[in-house]
Design an enzyme around this catalytic site. Structure first.
Site, PDB file in Angstrom:
ATOM      1  CG  ASP A  13      -0.494  -0.585 -15.168  1.00 30.10           C
ATOM      2  OD1 ASP A  13      -0.280  -0.341 -13.961  1.00 30.10           O
ATOM      3  OD2 ASP A  13       0.407  -0.771 -15.996  1.00 30.10           O
ATOM      4  CG  ASP A  38      -1.496 -11.278  -3.645  1.00 29.46           C
ATOM      5  OD1 ASP A  38      -0.444 -11.224  -2.989  1.00 29.46           O
ATOM      6  OD2 ASP A  38      -1.905 -12.307  -4.197  1.00 29.46           O
ATOM      7  CE  LYS A  78       2.356 -10.659  -4.036  1.00 29.41           C
ATOM      8  NZ  LYS A  78       2.233 -12.108  -3.966  1.00 29.41           N
TER       9      LYS A  78
HETATM   10  C1  LIG Z   1       0.776 -12.749  -7.171  1.00 31.82           C
HETATM   11  S1  LIG Z   1      -0.353 -12.272  -8.392  1.00 31.82           S
HETATM   12  C2  LIG Z   1      -1.821 -12.086  -7.458  1.00 31.82           C
HETATM   13  C3  LIG Z   1      -2.685 -13.258  -7.550  1.00 31.82           C
HETATM   14  C4  LIG Z   1      -4.065 -13.045  -6.963  1.00 31.82           C
HETATM   15  N1  LIG Z   1      -4.017 -12.829  -5.549  1.00 31.82           N
HETATM   16  C5  LIG Z   1      -4.899 -14.259  -7.268  1.00 31.82           C
HETATM   17  O1  LIG Z   1      -5.207 -15.016  -6.358  1.00 31.82           O
HETATM   18  O2  LIG Z   1      -5.229 -14.445  -8.432  1.00 31.82           O
HETATM   19  C6  LIG Z   1       0.145 -10.621  -8.703  1.00 31.82           C
HETATM   20  C7  LIG Z   1      -0.876  -9.844  -9.490  1.00 31.82           C
HETATM   21  O3  LIG Z   1      -0.464  -8.471  -9.547  1.00 31.82           O
HETATM   22  C8  LIG Z   1      -0.975  -7.961 -10.743  1.00 31.82           C
HETATM   23  N2  LIG Z   1      -0.305  -6.712 -11.100  1.00 31.82           N
HETATM   24  C9  LIG Z   1       1.006  -6.540 -11.349  1.00 31.82           C
HETATM   25  N3  LIG Z   1       1.261  -5.259 -11.682  1.00 31.82           N
HETATM   26  C10 LIG Z   1       0.052  -4.618 -11.631  1.00 31.82           C
HETATM   27  C11 LIG Z   1      -0.346  -3.292 -11.900  1.00 31.82           C
HETATM   28  N4  LIG Z   1       0.543  -2.361 -12.281  1.00 31.82           N
HETATM   29  N5  LIG Z   1      -1.644  -2.969 -11.774  1.00 31.82           N
HETATM   30  C12 LIG Z   1      -2.548  -3.910 -11.395  1.00 31.82           C
HETATM   31  N6  LIG Z   1      -2.226  -5.198 -11.113  1.00 31.82           N
HETATM   32  C13 LIG Z   1      -0.936  -5.545 -11.251  1.00 31.82           C
HETATM   33  C14 LIG Z   1      -0.720  -9.076 -11.743  1.00 31.82           C
HETATM   34  O4  LIG Z   1      -1.558  -8.950 -12.848  1.00 31.82           O
HETATM   35  C15 LIG Z   1      -1.043 -10.309 -10.921  1.00 31.82           C
HETATM   36  O5  LIG Z   1      -2.376 -10.693 -11.112  1.00 31.82           O
END
Ligand SMILES: C[S@@+](CC[C@H](N)C(=O)[O-])C[C@H]1O[C@@H](n2cnc3c(N)ncnc32)[C@H](O)[C@@H]1O
Length: 125
Positions: A13, A38, A78
């Site tokens: 995280d 992303d 993003k």
């Molecule tokens: C739209 S998806 C991205 C997909 C990625 N580009 C792919 O092709 O697999 C958003 C991502 O943000 C991650 N995410 C959300 N909150 C997060 C955090 N606090 N720390 C790390 N990653 C996080 C989620 O786990 C998710 O994989």
């Protein structure tokens, strides 16, 4: 995730200090050429909550780029929804060139757009 040659994979995280420290340990003081985020929060369906969470992640990514991106480097982020004018203004203070794009691959009904900031300035203006 299966290992990939030449790729360090860190699962965590990004909001947690311990995860940031692990990432910084992997970098070992090296500046990077590109920071790409992303990240998007799990959507609760409550618009004001989701936008605040998304903006928090975007702010953490910008802070990371402030500290670890080399001068001249690029930052791709993003952004979700409207109301990111202040964020884009902050990008323009840090980078020579900032473009907002909605890629063809992004679903039309999704509120996501991407900000591409290029040419990190040596100092924030
Ligand atoms: C739209 S998806 C991205 C997909 C990625 N580009 C792919 O092709 O697999 C958003 C991502 O943000 C991650 N995410 C959300 N909150 C997060 C955090 N606090 N720390 C790390 N990653 C996080 C989620 O786990 C998710 O994989």
């Amino acid at each position: 995730m299966p290992p990939l040659a030449g790729v360090e994979f860190l699962h965590g995280d990004f909001r947690e200090e311990a995860v940031l420290s692990q990432l910084e340990a992997l970098l070992a003081g090296q500046r990077v050429d590109l920071v790409l985020s992303d990240m998007a929060p799990n959507m609760s369906g409550v618009d004001v909550v989701d936008k605040a969470r998304a903006m928090h992640l975007a702010e953490l990514a910008m802070e990371f780029a402030d500290s670890h991106l080399r001068p001249g480097g690029a930052f791709l982020i993003k952004l979700l929804g409207v109301g990111f004018d202040d964020y884009v203004r902050d990008l323009r203070r840090r980078y020579e060139k900032v473009a907002i794009r909605k890629p063809a691959a992004s679903r039309k009904r999704s509120p996501e757009v991407y900000a591409l900031a290029q040419g990190k300035r040596a100092t924030i203006q």
